[in-house]
Write an enzyme that holds these catalytic residues in place. Structure first.
Site, mmCIF file in Angstrom:
data_model
loop_
_atom_site.group_PDB
_atom_site.id
_atom_site.type_symbol
_atom_site.label_atom_id
_atom_site.label_comp_id
_atom_site.label_asym_id
_atom_site.label_seq_id
_atom_site.Cartn_x
_atom_site.Cartn_y
_atom_site.Cartn_z
ATOM 1 N N HIS A 187 0.899 -0.908 -0.088
ATOM 2 C CA HIS A 187 0.234 0.141 -0.070
ATOM 3 C C HIS A 187 0.913 1.222 -0.067
ATOM 4 O O HIS A 187 0.118 2.490 0.597
ATOM 5 C CB HIS A 187 -0.780 0.234 0.899
ATOM 6 C CG HIS A 187 -1.821 -1.458 1.586
ATOM 7 N ND1 HIS A 187 -3.044 -1.896 1.168
ATOM 8 C CD2 HIS A 187 -1.487 -2.491 1.952
ATOM 9 C CE1 HIS A 187 -3.375 -3.078 0.866
ATOM 10 N NE2 HIS A 187 -2.432 -2.970 1.923
ATOM 11 N N SER A 240 15.898 21.166 -15.176
ATOM 12 C CA SER A 240 15.182 22.600 -14.869
ATOM 13 C C SER A 240 15.629 23.589 -15.665
ATOM 14 O O SER A 240 16.385 24.458 -15.242
ATOM 15 C CB SER A 240 14.088 22.942 -13.913
ATOM 16 O OG SER A 240 13.184 23.778 -14.078
ATOM 17 N N LYS A 296 17.285 21.664 -9.753
ATOM 18 C CA LYS A 296 16.282 20.436 -9.712
ATOM 19 C C LYS A 296 17.159 19.498 -10.817
ATOM 20 O O LYS A 296 17.955 19.640 -11.445
ATOM 21 C CB LYS A 296 15.049 20.734 -10.958
ATOM 22 C CG LYS A 296 14.262 20.686 -10.026
ATOM 23 C CD LYS A 296 13.061 21.017 -10.061
ATOM 24 C CE LYS A 296 11.843 20.022 -10.288
ATOM 25 N NZ LYS A 296 10.822 19.671 -10.387
ATOM 26 N N GLU A 310 10.786 8.654 -16.660
ATOM 27 C CA GLU A 310 9.488 9.030 -16.384
ATOM 28 C C GLU A 310 8.928 8.702 -17.701
ATOM 29 O O GLU A 310 7.872 8.549 -17.881
ATOM 30 C CB GLU A 310 9.510 10.885 -16.202
ATOM 31 C CG GLU A 310 9.837 11.650 -15.283
ATOM 32 C CD GLU A 310 9.534 12.649 -15.329
ATOM 33 O OE1 GLU A 310 8.560 13.448 -14.814
ATOM 34 O OE2 GLU A 310 10.730 13.290 -15.178
#
Ligand code: ARG
Length: 466
Positions: A157, A278, A284, A291
């Site tokens: 979970h 970024s 970043k 992704e």
């Protein structure tokens, strides 16, 4: 000009839109090598059976070899007017060798020809993906062997459940890749029958030898039913189904890479090679490759759904709808190959952070089950009661703002007076994982043995393949 391949009963050329909707050369040029291999096997068989003369067969074979070279060199001019790869090759052959080229299409149709070419293409794709899956397994197993005893939180979970080792977690994906490989090889076995010689749909009156062409092209046998031969696309569907499941696995793993590389988790670091920055936030480091591998699964699943929908409700045998079988398969194969390469690259590139993983492994009372098991083993409590007692101890620890390990004997005894000092031996994460020695469990000794056995198997396979 009406079509020179089939224009006998046509008076006018097709409408521009007809040509546009009908042409497949924009994508089926990818079948060129398979098409030529199939034609060469076919003409050799026709000569052997006395259907074409040895001289014509030799001219056709030599012409096809030249065409192959032209295509490989990028010198071949593909024409949309000629619709597809089959007619492009045959037309070029006619330019090269003249009328004899017209004998190649004896006892054959584009229906069995395309079924053959596509099978050969999918078979090659399966073989290439199998090698890439093996490489990914190797990268995972190597990292697993190196991190066999690095504790990390195991989740259910998405909540901390029990400590596991990082090596164990990576080996889970080795198993998933193994099933992916077995799905491809299973599908390959069913694919490996040769449809060539089914002709348009009914077979042929020429004395062909389908066993000969099947063997020449590396198939186990010819397909048994001519109608099925030209209408079947199960091999493509099975390929896409296996690819979709595999892409789904890569997507799940990529999601974990995304999570693990956040500053909040910090379980791994991807190097600059597999990160992007970024344009606005200088701090970043984005895991774009992960992704994208996560997202690209959508295209592969889409290709499966697309082809299932094309095939659904089609009557026997060939319908032009089936020309829609190719682009999704090409795209799925290319996408999966890219994702496999990217994921293997990230596995090799990632630097796991043992301290961060270990700190997280103990958080969230992850050794509560070990405490409950200790109460069962040492005090003879029924598991249900031990579960209850442990729940109260966890409550006590939470109220005191402490980890289980930090509770004193007195605090533990305030809930269960029979607790002895030995209990502290099971509350640490290292001891927890060490105790999980059941077959397939996360104990470092198990993980090391599994990782080594995988590495040995993969090395054997690589040797056998060389
Ligand atoms: N380009 C066609 C395809 O990909 C080849 C088969 C055409 N057959 C036919 N009877 N028109 O399906």
């Amino acid at each position: 000009m009406s079509n020179k391949m089939w224009g006998g009963r046509f008076e006018s050329a097709p409408d521009a839109i007809m040509e546009e909707i009908n042409a497949s050369i924009g994508f089926d040029y990818k079948l060129a090598m398979q098409d030529i291999a199939g034609s060469k096997a076919h003409v050799a068989m026709l000569a052997e059976q006395g259907v074409v003369s040895p001289a014509d067969a030799a001219a056709i074979g030599a012409g096809l070899d030249e065409i192959r070279a032209e295509i490989e060199d990028g010198a071949f001019a593909f024409s949309r007017q000629l619709e597809d790869i089959h007619m492009n090759v045959e037309s070029r052959l006619a330019e090269k060798i003249g009328a004899a080229a017209g004998r190649l299409h004896t006892a054959r149709s584009r229906n069995d020809q395309v079924a053959l070419d596509f099978r050969l293409w999918v078979r090659d794709a399966m073989d290439a993906l199998d090698l890439q899956l093996r490489e990914l397994q190797r990268a995972l197993a190597e990292k697993a062997a190196a991190c066999a005893d690095w504790v990390m939180p195991g989740f259910t979970h998405m909540q901390s459940a029990q400590p596991v080792t990082f090596g164990h977690h990576l080996l889970a994906y080795v198993e998933m890749c193994a099933r992916d490989r077995s799905r491809f090889s299973d599908a390959r076995r069913r694919l490996n029958e040769c449809p060539l010689g089914a002709a348009a749909l009914a077979g042929t009156s020429f004395p062909i030898d389908r066993h000969m062409t099947a063997k020449a092209l590396g198939f186990d046998r010819p397909t048994a039913n001519s109608l099925d031969s030209v209408s079947d696309r199960d091999f493509a569907l099975e390929f896409l189904a296996a690819a979709a499941i595999c892409a789904t696995h890569l997507s799940r793993f990529s999601e974990e890479i995304v999570l693990w590389s956040t500053p909040q988790f910090g379980f791994i670091r991807l190097s600059d090679k597999f990160s992007t920055g970024s344009s606005i936030m200088p701090q970043k480091r984005n895991p774009d490759a992960a992704e994208l591998a996560r997202g690209k699964a959508g295209r592969v699943v889409g290709a499966l759904t697309g082809l299932l929908t094309v095939m659904k409700g089609l009557p026997l045998t060939y319908s032009k709808d089936m020309q829609e079988d190719k682009e999704g398969v090409f795209d799925a194969a290319q996408t999966l190959s890219l994702c496999l390469a990217a994921v293997a690259g990230m596995v090799r590139d990632m630097t796991p952070d043992a301290a961060r993983m270990k700190a997280a492994a103990g958080a969230g009372y992850a050794t509560a089950t070990d405490l409950a098991d200790w109460l069962v083993k040492s005090l003879g409590l029924p598991f249900r009661e031990a579960h209850h007692v442990t729940g109260r101890i966890v409550g006590l620890a939470a109220a005191a703002g402490k980890e289980l390990e930090a509770l004193t004997l007195e605090e533990l005894r305030s809930v269960e007076p029979r607790v002895t000092p030995e209990v502290h031996g099971v509350l640490g994460v290292e001891n927890s994982v060490k105790s999980r020695v059941s077959y397939g469990g996360t104990a470092p000794a198990n993980v090391r043995a599994q990782a080594e056995s995988w590495l040995a198997r993969l090395a054997d396979e690589a040797r056998a393949g060389d």
